[in-house]
Motif scaffolding. Structure first.
Motif, PDB file in Angstrom:
ATOM      1  N   TYR A 155       0.821  -1.220   0.000  1.00 50.92           N
ATOM      2  CA  TYR A 155       0.000   0.000   0.000  1.00 50.92           C
ATOM      3  C   TYR A 155       0.852   1.267   0.000  1.00 50.92           C
ATOM      4  N   PRO A 156       1.885   1.379   0.883  1.00 54.19           N
ATOM      5  CA  PRO A 156       2.735   2.577   0.808  1.00 54.19           C
ATOM      6  C   PRO A 156       3.408   2.738  -0.562  1.00 54.19           C
ATOM      7  N   ALA A 157       3.853   1.609  -1.158  1.00 53.02           N
ATOM      8  CA  ALA A 157       4.481   1.709  -2.480  1.00 53.02           C
ATOM      9  C   ALA A 157       3.485   2.163  -3.526  1.00 53.02           C
ATOM     10  N   TRP A 158       2.278   1.638  -3.459  1.00 50.53           N
ATOM     11  CA  TRP A 158       1.226   2.063  -4.406  1.00 50.53           C
ATOM     12  C   TRP A 158       0.895   3.536  -4.197  1.00 50.53           C
ATOM     13  N   LYS A 159       0.868   3.953  -2.934  1.00 46.28           N
ATOM     14  CA  LYS A 159       0.586   5.349  -2.611  1.00 46.28           C
ATOM     15  C   LYS A 159       1.650   6.264  -3.222  1.00 46.28           C
ATOM     16  N   ALA A 160       2.911   5.829  -3.143  1.00 50.35           N
ATOM     17  CA  ALA A 160       3.992   6.639  -3.700  1.00 50.35           C
ATOM     18  C   ALA A 160       3.964   6.631  -5.223  1.00 50.35           C
ATOM     19  N   ALA A 161       3.679   5.479  -5.813  1.00 54.05           N
ATOM     20  CA  ALA A 161       3.746   5.348  -7.268  1.00 54.05           C
ATOM     21  C   ALA A 161       2.642   6.124  -7.980  1.00 54.05           C
ATOM     22  N   ARG A 162       1.491   6.281  -7.347  1.00 55.19           N
ATOM     23  CA  ARG A 162       0.370   6.934  -8.026  1.00 55.19           C
ATOM     24  C   ARG A 162       0.471   8.462  -8.001  1.00 55.19           C
ATOM     25  N   LEU A 163       1.461   9.010  -7.261  1.00 54.11           N
ATOM     26  CA  LEU A 163       1.652  10.465  -7.269  1.00 54.11           C
ATOM     27  C   LEU A 163       2.179  10.904  -8.653  1.00 54.11           C
ATOM     28  N   THR A 164       1.614  11.970  -9.149  1.00 51.82           N
ATOM     29  CA  THR A 164       2.145  12.537 -10.401  1.00 51.82           C
ATOM     30  C   THR A 164       3.322  13.453 -10.064  1.00 51.82           C
ATOM     31  N   ALA A 165       4.168  13.669 -11.053  1.00 55.66           N
ATOM     32  CA  ALA A 165       5.350  14.512 -10.844  1.00 55.66           C
ATOM     33  C   ALA A 165       4.970  15.921 -10.421  1.00 55.66           C
ATOM     34  N   ILE A 166       3.929  16.499 -11.027  1.00 57.62           N
ATOM     35  CA  ILE A 166       3.525  17.876 -10.714  1.00 57.62           C
ATOM     36  C   ILE A 166       3.009  17.968  -9.294  1.00 57.62           C
ATOM     37  N   ASP A 167       2.125  17.001  -8.908  1.00 55.26           N
ATOM     38  CA  ASP A 167       1.572  17.019  -7.550  1.00 55.26           C
ATOM     39  C   ASP A 167       2.680  16.853  -6.505  1.00 55.26           C
ATOM     40  N   ALA A 168       3.618  15.958  -6.806  1.00 54.31           N
ATOM     41  CA  ALA A 168       4.676  15.693  -5.840  1.00 54.31           C
ATOM     42  C   ALA A 168       5.591  16.886  -5.628  1.00 54.31           C
ATOM     43  N   ILE A 169       5.953  17.553  -6.718  1.00 54.33           N
ATOM     44  CA  ILE A 169       6.847  18.718  -6.608  1.00 54.33           C
ATOM     45  C   ILE A 169       6.173  19.888  -5.921  1.00 54.33           C
ATOM     46  N   ARG A 170       4.877  20.054  -6.143  1.00 55.90           N
ATOM     47  CA  ARG A 170       4.164  21.182  -5.561  1.00 55.90           C
ATOM     48  C   ARG A 170       4.007  21.056  -4.052  1.00 55.90           C
TER      49      ARG A 170
END
Length: 418
Positions: free
Chosen positions: A401-416
């Motif tokens: 679940y934590p890995a899936w949570k991390a993988a589904r983040l988009t680059a734009i959302d993560a950087i913001r």
């Protein structure tokens, strides 16, 4: 990305936050160590009990009276005439007392002409086995031979046993048994063994306590059991050694499953801890995840990196847990050996009912001692490998679940995100 790059990123992620990684590894280690120790001890107990029962031989059958019935010479003759019977050994048992330095010590008195039929293997520390004739000669257990510090009976000595009020008999010791631990039919440590007719005369018995039957072959055991049950119905209880083995295996397997299930709770707690830690790491590394995706890492790559972190935690925790379990098992085994040796070297307080401890099988062994059962922990390669695989699997499942949570983040959302 290739596998080495993924493992390198996972390793760097763990090293960057050592304290969190160490806590996760410890949570897995505790679970694996507890499971390793319990598996070693339950397998040791199971093998020890089964080896004791199997020492009687797979063609051995036990017959005990039930519901007020009695075993007489007529019963012996009837059973001996049945097809498939090789030999029938009557056994009589009772209790007596030895007076050692004013202290009454309870002993089991067992009469049988063929001692190996009862003990499976007769291991003598000194002397010999008595002949199957009526004579006041006895083979005694190791604790009877050494009832108190500084007192030891050896072949040629005379011991006096009180079997009832005012009725004492003098017996010549012809043999001393080696300490051999538990036996399903008697506790040899605290027993004195006599020729059958001598024991019956001393105990004033006209019937037998038990019959030990040897079938001609293992294939005849079931037929013999069925014939005896057809003839005597509910008057006799007929038990084969194979039935004892099956019963012991069922009990030890259930006991092992219960203990391992309890120990596995710590693994479950460790999995929850890993999930919580990995989730916190995802939130702490959101910007880092965004950068990873910006430089070209795919969703699959991010997923594999975080799963690899969980797998590394499980692998290291499993290996350390197994090592801790092995050391703990050896330490507990050594400590128990030292404790048992010191206990055997001290004086044992007894009453007229016998030595301290549990009983044996059937009518025997109620004068059991604390040394009546010993076992060695058994550590198998299969159990170690299973524990390691389970640790890694639990960690990977917890990290999904934590890995899936991390993988589904988009680059734009993560950087913001801050």
């Amino acid at each position: 990305m290739n596998s080495l790059d993924i493992l390198w990123l996972a390793y760097k992620g763990l090293v960057s936050r050592k304290a969190i990684a160490i806590l996760a590894i410890i949570s897995v280690m505790i679970g694996v160590a507890s499971v390793t120790v319990l598996v070693a001890f339950t397998q040791g107990v199971s093998q020890s009990v089964l080896s004791v029962v199997e020492s009687l031989g797979p063609s051995t059958i036990l017959v005990l009276p039930r519901g007020g019935a009695s075993l007489t010479q007529a019963t012996v003759a009837t059973i001996a005439s049945l097809p498939g019977i090789k030999a029938v050994y009557p056994v009589v048992s009772g209790f007596g007392e030895m007076n050692v330095e004013g202290q009454p010590i309870g002993v089991s008195i067992i009469g049988i002409d063929n001692l190996s039929a009862l003990l499976g293997q007769v291991l003598l520390e000194s002397g010999s086995v008595y002949p199957p004739v009526t004579s006041p000669e006895t083979v005694i257990g190791s604790e009877v031979a050494n009832p108190a510090p500084g007192i030891f009976f050896s072949p040629g000595d005379i011991i006096t046993v009180q079997v009832s009020r005012g009725n004492s008999v003098a017996l010549e010791v012809v043999g001393v048994l080696s300490p051999s631990g538990a036996n399903p039919l008697s506790n040899s440590e605290t027993s004195i063994f006599l020729p059958l007719n001598e024991a019956m005369a001393i105990l004033n018995r006209t019937s037998y306590s038990e019959l030990i039957i040897n079938a001609q072959s293992v294939n005849d055991v079931n037929n013999v059991v069925n014939l005896i049950e057809e003839i005597y119905g509910n008057q006799l209880s007929v038990i084969s050694v194979q039935q004892l083995i099956n019963t012991v295996s069922t009990i030890t397997s259930g006991f092992s499953f219960l203990l391992i299930s309890v120990a596995s709770i710590s693994l479950f707690v460790g999995a929850v801890g890993i999930m919580a830690i990995m989730l916190s790491r995802v939130y702490q590394r959101i910007r880092e995840i965004g950068i990873m995706k910006t430089v070209g890492l795919t969703t699959r790559d991010i997923l594999l990196v975080f799963l690899a972190e969980s797998g590394i935690i499980g692998l290291i925790g499993g290996i350390v847990g197994i090592l801790v379990g092995l050391v703990g098992t050896s330490f507990i085994d050594l400590l128990s050996a030292i404790t048992s040796q010191s206990a055997s070297g001290t004086s044992t307080t007894v009453s007229s009912s016998g030595f301290r401890g549990g009983g044996g099988f059937g009518r025997f062994g109620t004068a059991a001692s604390s040394s009546a059962f010993t076992f060695k922990p058994v550590i198998s390669i299969e159990a170690i490998l299973i524990a390691l695989v389970v640790a890694v699997a639990v960690s990977l499942i917890a990290g999904i679940y934590p890995a899936w949570k991390a993988a589904r983040l988009t680059a734009i959302d993560a950087i913001r995100r801050d």
